[in-house]
Write a protein that holds these residues in place. Structure first.
Motif, mmCIF file in Angstrom:
data_model
loop_
_atom_site.group_PDB
_atom_site.id
_atom_site.type_symbol
_atom_site.label_atom_id
_atom_site.label_comp_id
_atom_site.label_asym_id
_atom_site.label_seq_id
_atom_site.Cartn_x
_atom_site.Cartn_y
_atom_site.Cartn_z
ATOM 1 N N ARG A 83 0.825 -1.205 0.000
ATOM 2 C CA ARG A 83 0.000 0.000 0.000
ATOM 3 C C ARG A 83 0.866 1.264 0.000
ATOM 4 O O ARG A 83 0.601 2.221 -0.730
ATOM 5 N N ALA A 86 2.513 1.976 -3.304
ATOM 6 C CA ALA A 86 1.597 2.668 -4.212
ATOM 7 C C ALA A 86 1.616 4.162 -3.921
ATOM 8 O O ALA A 86 1.617 4.995 -4.834
ATOM 9 N N LYS A 87 1.695 4.491 -2.640
ATOM 10 C CA LYS A 87 1.715 5.902 -2.244
ATOM 11 C C LYS A 87 3.000 6.577 -2.743
ATOM 12 O O LYS A 87 2.983 7.708 -3.225
ATOM 13 N N ARG A 89 4.840 5.667 -5.343
ATOM 14 C CA ARG A 89 4.734 5.839 -6.799
ATOM 15 C C ARG A 89 3.809 6.999 -7.141
ATOM 16 O O ARG A 89 3.965 7.673 -8.144
ATOM 17 N N ASN A 90 2.838 7.205 -6.283
ATOM 18 C CA ASN A 90 1.848 8.244 -6.551
ATOM 19 C C ASN A 90 2.362 9.649 -6.224
ATOM 20 O O ASN A 90 2.207 10.574 -7.008
ATOM 21 N N LEU A 102 0.428 6.208 -22.322
ATOM 22 C CA LEU A 102 -0.797 6.955 -22.026
ATOM 23 C C LEU A 102 -1.979 5.997 -22.108
ATOM 24 O O LEU A 102 -1.911 4.977 -22.783
ATOM 25 N N LEU A 103 -3.047 6.333 -21.388
ATOM 26 C CA LEU A 103 -4.290 5.561 -21.520
ATOM 27 C C LEU A 103 -4.899 5.908 -22.868
ATOM 28 O O LEU A 103 -5.015 7.081 -23.212
ATOM 29 N N THR A 106 -8.298 8.620 -24.081
ATOM 30 C CA THR A 106 -8.530 9.439 -22.907
ATOM 31 C C THR A 106 -7.894 10.799 -23.163
ATOM 32 O O THR A 106 -6.771 10.864 -23.670
ATOM 33 N N LYS A 110 -7.645 14.289 -18.734
ATOM 34 C CA LYS A 110 -7.987 13.112 -17.909
ATOM 35 C C LYS A 110 -6.741 12.284 -17.587
ATOM 36 O O LYS A 110 -6.613 11.730 -16.492
ATOM 37 N N PRO A 115 -3.269 10.442 -11.755
ATOM 38 C CA PRO A 115 -2.545 10.270 -10.481
ATOM 39 C C PRO A 115 -3.251 10.990 -9.329
ATOM 40 O O PRO A 115 -3.208 10.528 -8.197
ATOM 41 N N VAL A 117 -6.451 11.250 -8.992
ATOM 42 C CA VAL A 117 -7.561 10.384 -8.575
ATOM 43 C C VAL A 117 -7.071 9.437 -7.492
ATOM 44 O O VAL A 117 -7.686 9.296 -6.445
ATOM 45 N N TYR A 118 -5.886 8.816 -7.762
ATOM 46 C CA TYR A 118 -5.373 7.843 -6.796
ATOM 47 C C TYR A 118 -4.796 8.524 -5.568
ATOM 48 O O TYR A 118 -4.623 7.892 -4.537
ATOM 49 N N VAL A 121 -7.261 13.447 -4.467
ATOM 50 C CA VAL A 121 -7.437 14.896 -4.558
ATOM 51 C C VAL A 121 -8.821 15.202 -5.139
ATOM 52 O O VAL A 121 -9.246 14.571 -6.114
ATOM 53 N N ARG A 124 -9.434 18.426 -9.024
ATOM 54 C CA ARG A 124 -8.262 18.031 -9.799
ATOM 55 C C ARG A 124 -7.996 18.898 -11.015
ATOM 56 O O ARG A 124 -6.864 19.144 -11.387
ATOM 57 N N ARG A 160 1.805 14.506 -16.458
ATOM 58 C CA ARG A 160 1.215 13.498 -15.570
ATOM 59 C C ARG A 160 2.200 13.139 -14.451
ATOM 60 O O ARG A 160 1.805 12.900 -13.314
ATOM 61 N N ALA B 324 1.501 1.967 -11.657
ATOM 62 C CA ALA B 324 2.676 2.832 -11.733
ATOM 63 C C ALA B 324 2.323 4.257 -11.338
ATOM 64 O O ALA B 324 3.158 5.002 -10.836
ATOM 65 N N LEU B 325 1.073 4.650 -11.570
ATOM 66 C CA LEU B 325 0.659 6.019 -11.247
ATOM 67 C C LEU B 325 0.134 6.117 -9.819
ATOM 68 O O LEU B 325 -0.311 7.174 -9.401
ATOM 69 N N GLY B 326 0.167 4.992 -9.087
ATOM 70 C CA GLY B 326 -0.154 5.077 -7.662
ATOM 71 C C GLY B 326 -1.432 4.385 -7.235
ATOM 72 O O GLY B 326 -1.882 4.572 -6.107
#
Ligand SMILES: Nc1ncnc2c1ncn2[C@@H]1O[C@H](COP(=O)(O)OP(=O)(O)OP(=O)(O)O)[C@@H](O)[C@H]1O
Ligand SMILES: [Mg+2]
Lengths: 266, 416
Positions: A83, A86-87, A89-90, A102-103, A106, A110, A115, A117-118, A121, A124, A160, B324-326
């Protein structure tokens, strides 16, 4: 800015990484020691297959070493929970991939919001817009990746990476796919982030000219660090003139390349 | 990530992949709609068959002569009006409520020049009750006096009216018809009965039994009693049917002097028994259609599974990038769970609506084929089908994503 005797933000000792394929074991990293201090702008160079990306992925907490120690801001990464990784990396690390990642389908806005979102925040959009503006894409917020050039896509990826205001940005050949002009622009963005915001930047490149814009160069060969030295007079991307390309083209075509101006290839 | 974020992320991801989402939902929709409409149709047809036969009466038994199964006895004691009278005596058969003998023969029936070969049934007044079949309002039926007087009166079924006079709505009461050159007065017309399984009961000419036995035919035995073709009886109630059947058998055996069951020269036909075997046929039909539906459900399920597994590569990379983005593992899993649930809820909803539409359409169209079938939605099957396809959708949506969420981000990003 001279180097401060601070505690290193990244501190690795004897990092190895090997891949087992069938009954063969491939040793990619063979014991790497490296200390990187806050605010450094560091380039990693080396031949293809020398383990640059492998090392970078470990530093970015996207992969784990086979052995060795990794202290990030003094904390032993091997003991950090899933966990908290993940923080990290975020919030702490921004990662720019060689192939943008990239997604699909999108919009740029967006992508940059993701990032956040995760990070949980709420408001945004203004922050994502600011990050896109910082890479000069305020006109391209609603564009899909397929509607952007390679350089623009890479700038979305950079926006990003920096939107969560990380203290470290890692870029794996961020300029590798770009023409020299877009490469120069991207390089300029990294220099500004480093100088104005004090963000630590680790930059993998194949290109010595690009490396001359950083302030420290680490050479990797065969999974080992073979050279590590500061760069005496770093170039400024805003003013530096890449010597080669336009001249080379001129020598090929004798005349100006299909009627364009010389500066376009500078 | 709060629930609203998870939900909007999932919705966004579904909209990003409209084709994949659509195909997955299609699997769910087909699975549900096929199995539910098949079972609904099967049950509707079963109900229809049951209703057709319960119309015929559950307390009814029919007795007729039959060659002995042994095949050795040549003598068959015929059923006669005297037999019918004896059965009607409660001392002999306490479980009976009604006895209605009939005598059938085929004759040429003529009206206004048209001559048609027809089955003429000689009946008693008990006939209407025995078959729960009444005359049209204002029509008369054959009376006891008609039977005693061997009167030349006839009651017609609606199809007979149509065949003789050209139109079903024609009122023939009071007109004369000829049966085998004897003149009969039409005294009544029967109500229209629904035709059961291709046999039209309205194609009837009813005359007094005595008239049929003596004037249209010679049914007199050597002893002087009159033969009958069939004796229809009604048991007092449903529970008395078995007892009535037993009592009749005992009585007829002793009356016909039979000791060996193989020499029995009569048959007792029980419609309730017939109904039970038809019930089996109709539940077999439901089962058969249910199996077809279940196969569709499986095919739909495999469709869902396929789409989910085929998109694994792409989705694994997406998961790698999100990590990777969290994104935490929980964030990834809840996104994919919500995605799967959304697909199943939307697909399931459409599947349910579609099943409902198919059943409604079936009810609309059935009368066009002359079927009075009423389909009702097989709700239990609906719940089962929705549950099964949702379970498949969620399971195979979650399984690959769970695997991807456990990977290191770089592994997922490079997954092929
Ligand atoms: N998942 C893997 N499984 C097996 N071998 C791997 C894997 N990833 C990398 N390697 C091997 O590790 C070695 C180093 O790879 P790496 O991507 O780190 O090189 P690099 O220095 O980044 O090269 P380039 O400059 O071409 O990007 C290569 O020989 C590669 O084949
Ligand atoms: Mg590489």
């Amino acid at each position: 800015m001279s180097e401060q005797p601070t505690t290193p933000v990244i501190d690795i000792h004897g990092i190895t990484r090997s891949y087992t394929m069938g009954d063969e074991t491939l040793h990619v990293l063979k014991g790497i020691d490296l200390q990187i201090h806050p605010g450094e702008f560091l380039a990693i160079m080396g031949p293809s297959g020398s383990g640059k990306s492998t090392l970078m992925n470990i530093l970015g907490c996207l992969d784990q070493p086979s052995s060795g120690e990794y202290y990030l801001d003094g904390a032993d990464v091997s003991k950090v929970s899933e966990r908290d990784l993940a923080k990290i990396r975020n919030r702490k690390i921004g990662f720019v991939f060689q192939n943008y990642n990239l997604l699909k389908r999108t919009t740029a806005l967006k992508q940059v919001e993701l990032p956040l979102v995760y990070a949980g925040v709420g408001n945004r959009t203004p922050r994502a817009q600011a990050a896109l503006a910082a890479v000069g894409l305020e006109q391209r917020m609603d564009h899909l990746p397929t509607e952007l050039s390679g350089g623009q896509q890479q700038r979305v990826a950079i926006a990003r990476a920096l939107v969560t205001e990380p203290s470290i940005i890692m870029a794996d050949e961020a300029t590798g796919n770009l023409d020299s002009r877009s490469g120069q622009e991207v390089l300029g963005i990294f220099q500004r982030l480093n100088q104005e915001r004090g963000i630590t930047i680790i930059f993998i490149t194949h290109d010595p000219w690009t490396a001359r814009h950083t302030r420290r160069l680490v050479m990797l060969r065969d999974g080992k660090v073979v050279a590590d030295s500061p760069i005496e007079n770093p170039l400024d991307a805003a003013t530096s003139q890449r010597p080669s390309e336009a001249e080379e083209l001129e020598s090929i075509f004798q005349t100006t390349y299909y009627g364009g101006k010389k500066e376009e290839y500078a | 990530m709060n629930p609203v974020e998870v939900f909007s992320t999932a919705l966004h991801a579904l909209l990003l992949n409209k084709l994949r989402s659509g195909l997955t939902m299609l699997g769910i929709i087909i699975g549900i709609a096929a199995v539910v409409s098949m079972v609904s149709i099967g049950r509707g047809i079963g109900d229809y068959i049951n209703q057709q036969f319960s119309d015929l009466g559950a307390t009814r038994l029919q007795i007729s002569s039959q060659a002995p199964t042994s095949g050795f006895t040549t003598r068959i004691t015929p059923l006669t009006s005297a037999t019918a009278a004896a059965l009607a005596n409660p001392v002999n058969i306490p479980s009976l409520a009604l006895v209605a003998p009939e005598y059938n023969l085929s004759s040429t029936v003529r009206a206004g020049g048209r001559g048609i070969g027809m089955n003429v049934i000689g009946v008693t007044p008990a006939y209407t009750e025995a078959y729960s079949w009444q005359t049209q309002p204002g029509s008369a039926f054959i009376t006891q006096a008609d039977v005693e007087n061997t009167a030349r009166v006839a009651v017609l079924g609606t199809s007979t009216v149509k065949r003789l006079f050209g139109s079903e709505s024609f009122n023939p009461v009071g007109l004369q018809i000829d049966i085998d050159d004897l003149s009969f007065t039409v005294v009544g017309v029967m109500n229209r009965r629904s035709s059961a399984l291709g046999f039209d009961p309205n194609n009837a000419v009813l005359v007094p039994i005595s008239t049929a036995q003596t004037r249209l035919d010679n049914a007199r035995e050597r002893g002087g009693s009159l033969r009958v073709s069939l004796i229809t009886v009604l048991a007092r109630d449903k529970d008395a049917v078995a007892a009535a059947s037993r009592e009749i058998r005992t009585y007829l055996r002793s009356a016909h002097g039979i000791t060996d069951p193989a020499n029995e020269d009569f048959a007792i036909y029980n419609e309730a028994q017939q109904l039970r075997s038809l019930n089996q046929i109709s539940s077999l039909l439901t089962l058969f259609l249910g199996v077809i539906g279940a196969i569709s459900l499986v095919v739909g399920g495999i469709g869902i599974l396929n789409i989910m597994l085929v998109s694994v590569t792409e989705r694994t990379r997406e998961i790698g990038l999100r990590k990777a983005l969290g994104a935490t593992r929980e964030a990834i899993l809840s996104q994919f769970l919500i995605e799967s649930i959304l697909l199943c809820v939307i697909g399931g909803g459409v599947g349910i609506l579609l099943s409902y539409g198919i059943v409604a359409l079936g009810n609309q169209l059935a009368p066009n084929f002359g079927l009075s079938v009423r389909l009702s939605l097989a709700v239990d099957t609906l719940i089962l089908a929705t549950g099964v396809s949702s379970a498949i959708g969620i399971l195979f949506g979650l399984y690959p994503s769970n695997r991807a969420a456990r990977m290191r981000p770089i592994e997922a990003l490079r997954f092929e």
